[in-house]
Design a protein around this motif. Structure first.
Motif, PDB file in Angstrom:
ATOM      1  N   LYS A 319       0.792  -1.395   0.048  1.00 42.41           N
ATOM      2  CA  LYS A 319      -0.059   0.017   0.055  1.00 42.41           C
ATOM      3  C   LYS A 319       0.798   1.191   0.046  1.00 42.41           C
ATOM      4  O   LYS A 319       0.704   2.405  -0.646  1.00 42.41           O
ATOM      5  CB  LYS A 319      -0.943   0.098   1.166  1.00 42.41           C
ATOM      6  N   LEU A 320       1.882   1.336   0.684  1.00 43.61           N
ATOM      7  CA  LEU A 320       2.810   2.424   1.046  1.00 43.61           C
ATOM      8  C   LEU A 320       3.397   2.771  -0.408  1.00 43.61           C
ATOM      9  O   LEU A 320       3.264   4.024  -0.874  1.00 43.61           O
ATOM     10  CB  LEU A 320       3.605   2.351   2.067  1.00 43.61           C
ATOM     11  N   TYR A 321       4.158   1.787  -0.829  1.00 38.47           N
ATOM     12  CA  TYR A 321       4.944   2.084  -2.052  1.00 38.47           C
ATOM     13  C   TYR A 321       3.960   2.386  -3.216  1.00 38.47           C
ATOM     14  O   TYR A 321       4.306   3.401  -4.088  1.00 38.47           O
ATOM     15  CB  TYR A 321       5.976   0.830  -2.311  1.00 38.47           C
ATOM     16  N   ALA A 322       3.206   1.636  -3.369  1.00 34.04           N
ATOM     17  CA  ALA A 322       2.258   1.605  -4.789  1.00 34.04           C
ATOM     18  C   ALA A 322       1.561   2.861  -4.617  1.00 34.04           C
ATOM     19  O   ALA A 322       1.456   3.309  -5.709  1.00 34.04           O
ATOM     20  CB  ALA A 322       0.956   0.530  -4.869  1.00 34.04           C
ATOM     21  N   THR A 323       0.767   3.422  -3.766  1.00 37.77           N
ATOM     22  CA  THR A 323       0.022   4.769  -3.561  1.00 37.77           C
ATOM     23  C   THR A 323       1.007   5.958  -3.739  1.00 37.77           C
ATOM     24  O   THR A 323       0.852   6.667  -4.356  1.00 37.77           O
ATOM     25  CB  THR A 323      -0.705   4.877  -2.296  1.00 37.77           C
ATOM     26  N   GLU A 324       2.082   5.878  -3.051  1.00 44.55           N
ATOM     27  CA  GLU A 324       3.273   7.048  -3.249  1.00 44.55           C
ATOM     28  C   GLU A 324       3.915   6.864  -4.721  1.00 44.55           C
ATOM     29  O   GLU A 324       3.929   8.028  -4.947  1.00 44.55           O
ATOM     30  CB  GLU A 324       4.445   6.925  -2.187  1.00 44.55           C
ATOM     31  N   ALA A 325       4.234   6.063  -5.108  1.00 50.46           N
ATOM     32  CA  ALA A 325       4.591   5.787  -6.545  1.00 50.46           C
ATOM     33  C   ALA A 325       3.515   6.555  -7.552  1.00 50.46           C
ATOM     34  O   ALA A 325       3.920   6.987  -8.468  1.00 50.46           O
ATOM     35  CB  ALA A 325       5.163   4.503  -6.829  1.00 50.46           C
ATOM     36  N   ALA A 326       2.485   5.834  -7.444  1.00 51.52           N
ATOM     37  CA  ALA A 326       1.406   6.369  -8.157  1.00 51.52           C
ATOM     38  C   ALA A 326       1.521   7.837  -8.444  1.00 51.52           C
ATOM     39  O   ALA A 326       0.939   8.495  -9.473  1.00 51.52           O
ATOM     40  CB  ALA A 326       0.132   5.515  -7.946  1.00 51.52           C
ATOM     41  N   GLN A 327       1.307   8.583  -6.845  1.00 50.47           N
ATOM     42  CA  GLN A 327       1.258   9.880  -7.190  1.00 50.47           C
ATOM     43  C   GLN A 327       2.279  10.568  -7.825  1.00 50.47           C
ATOM     44  O   GLN A 327       2.117  11.495  -8.677  1.00 50.47           O
ATOM     45  CB  GLN A 327       1.228  10.150  -5.480  1.00 50.47           C
ATOM     46  N   GLN A 328       3.621  10.067  -7.730  1.00 49.31           N
ATOM     47  CA  GLN A 328       4.784  10.656  -8.602  1.00 49.31           C
ATOM     48  C   GLN A 328       4.626  10.176 -10.056  1.00 49.31           C
ATOM     49  O   GLN A 328       4.750  11.312 -10.859  1.00 49.31           O
ATOM     50  CB  GLN A 328       6.137   9.908  -7.832  1.00 49.31           C
ATOM     51  N   VAL A 329       4.040   9.242 -10.287  1.00 53.46           N
ATOM     52  CA  VAL A 329       3.664   8.809 -11.735  1.00 53.46           C
ATOM     53  C   VAL A 329       2.591   9.754 -12.529  1.00 53.46           C
ATOM     54  O   VAL A 329       3.144  10.301 -13.569  1.00 53.46           O
ATOM     55  CB  VAL A 329       3.439   7.462 -12.097  1.00 53.46           C
ATOM     56  N   ILE A 330       1.747   9.952 -11.741  1.00 52.49           N
ATOM     57  CA  ILE A 330       0.769  10.920 -12.206  1.00 52.49           C
ATOM     58  C   ILE A 330       0.984  12.156 -12.302  1.00 52.49           C
ATOM     59  O   ILE A 330       0.935  12.982 -13.214  1.00 52.49           O
ATOM     60  CB  ILE A 330      -0.655  10.637 -11.422  1.00 52.49           C
ATOM     61  N   ASP A 331       2.012  12.709 -11.321  1.00 48.50           N
ATOM     62  CA  ASP A 331       2.386  14.292 -11.457  1.00 48.50           C
ATOM     63  C   ASP A 331       3.459  14.322 -12.462  1.00 48.50           C
ATOM     64  O   ASP A 331       3.170  15.251 -13.269  1.00 48.50           O
ATOM     65  CB  ASP A 331       3.135  14.387  -9.855  1.00 48.50           C
TER      66      ASP A 331
END
Length: 378
Positions: A319-331
């Motif tokens: 949960k931690l990595y996937a949600t934080e990484a997705a925020q960065q990818v979308i940004d």
């Protein structure tokens, strides 16, 4: 078309690949939906997902176990097409997770309704002064003749106001702190239950603050045993936290697809954006984060499906990595779109709003860091 080569990883079986293909075909014909009326959209999505048979994966039939890899695949696929569709599916699972894992035969009659899309469920744990700190739960359940009387308030409850039933957590006092909580199945038409406020947030999402003014629930409403509510809630979150990471993964894949289309078609200085090394660096970072997130998500799901009694650490990492990484990818995808990226109606603009809540609900990112650190230190 999003990369689906990950389906060949050894985490998956033939039935998972068949499920993914069937859902992909369904999504192409049904999503996205109109978000103008969020309540109506959610009701329609639940009914449609139930009619298509996909909601049967949201809960386990009698004698079966939840298949967490299927849950993750469904959430990833739905989130890539329409975040509200992912929400509608996810809440049927999370809302009835306690019943799926610990419910009595009578309580499971409700589960069959939610799995068929004939009823909408909700998970009512958060309170005004108790979010990440579940031990601070103030809602009380007092034992009375024939059952329990519940008094208190819940807030930021997903599906609040449209749910047909709630799994609600209250303090029954068997022990101090988190060890004195219990879980109950509460129909939405229970006298004394009211919707005190509908809460609007940055992305389409039915949320509400609930007030319980002496709600009576019979003994048959108790899920599991009195005083085991915290353990029950954590068991449910163990299963569903990796699926939050899967939803984030789906959003990140969609963002990468949108970014690739943009940089291949948009020209600057006589060449496509994709020809610039700086842009290629962003694309490489996005792809790397997506694959790393996928490995963590499906590692956690596979471990649970293989019989691990608890996957607290693996679920927290996913949960931690996937949600934080997705925020960065979308940004990054939004940045590559330039001014169009912040234009209302642009897919990456919607994704930018959709992703933010996933870093908060079902355990905020910093809470997951604490969970992971404690596991490592032990």
């Amino acid at each position: 078309m999003a990369d689906r080569s990950f389906l060949d990883w050894p985490f998956f079986e033939t039935r998972h690949r068949e499920l993914s293909a069937a859902l992909e075909e369904w999504c192409a014909g049904h999503l996205p939906v109109d978000h103008g009326d969020v309540d109506a959209a959610c009701r329609g999505l639940v009914a449609a997902l139930g009619a298509a048979g996909f909601l049967r994966h949201s809960g386990a039939a009698e004698g079966e176990r939840l298949d967490v890899r299927s849950l993750c695949l469904i959430r990833e696929t739905l989130a890539r097409h329409d975040a509200l569709a992912d929400f509608a599916f996810a809440m049927q699972g999370l809302g009835m997770g306690a019943v799926s894992l610990f419910g009595t035969p009578d309580q499971r009659e409700w589960l069959e309704k939610t799995r068929a899309g004939r009823a909408i469920s909700a998970f009512a744990l958060t309170e005004p002064d108790s979010g990440s700190d579940v031990a601070n739960t103030a809602t009380t359940a007092e034992r009375v003749d024939g059952g329990w009387r519940l008094t208190g308030e819940k807030t930021y409850i997903s599906n609040g106001g449209i749910a047909d039933l709630y799994v609600i957590f209250a303090r029954t006092g068997e022990a101090p702190g988190a060890r004195g909580l219990s879980a109950f199945l509460m129909p939405a038409d229970s006298p004394g239950l009211s919707v005190a406020e509908r809460i609007e947030v940055i992305a389409p999402h039915p949320l509400a603050r609930l007030k319980l003014d002496g709600v009576f629930l019979p003994d048959s409403a108790l899920i599991g045993r009195a005083g085991e509510g915290f353990k029950l809630a954590m068991s449910v979150l163990d299963v569903f936290r990796p699926t939050v990471g899967a939803a984030a993964l789906g959003m990140a894949r969609r963002a990468l697809d949108e970014a690739l289309a943009r940089v291949k078609s948009r020209r600057i200085q006589g060449q496509p954006l994709a020809g610039l090394q700086m842009v290629q660096g962003h694309v490489a970072d996005m792809a790397l984060k997506i694959d790393a997130a996928a490995l963590l998500v499906y590692r956690a799901a596979w471990a649970k499906d293989m019989g691990a009694p608890r996957i607290t650490r693996e679920a927290a990492m996913a949960k931690l990595y996937a949600t934080e990484a997705a925020q960065q990818v979308i940004d990054a995808a939004l940045q590559l779109h330039g001014g169009d990226g912040v234009r209302k109606g642009c897919p990456v603009e919607s994704l930018y709003r959709d992703i933010r809540a996933l870093r908060i609900y079902e355990g905020a990112s910093d809470v997951q860091r604490v969970v992971i650190a404690r596991s490592v230190l032990e």
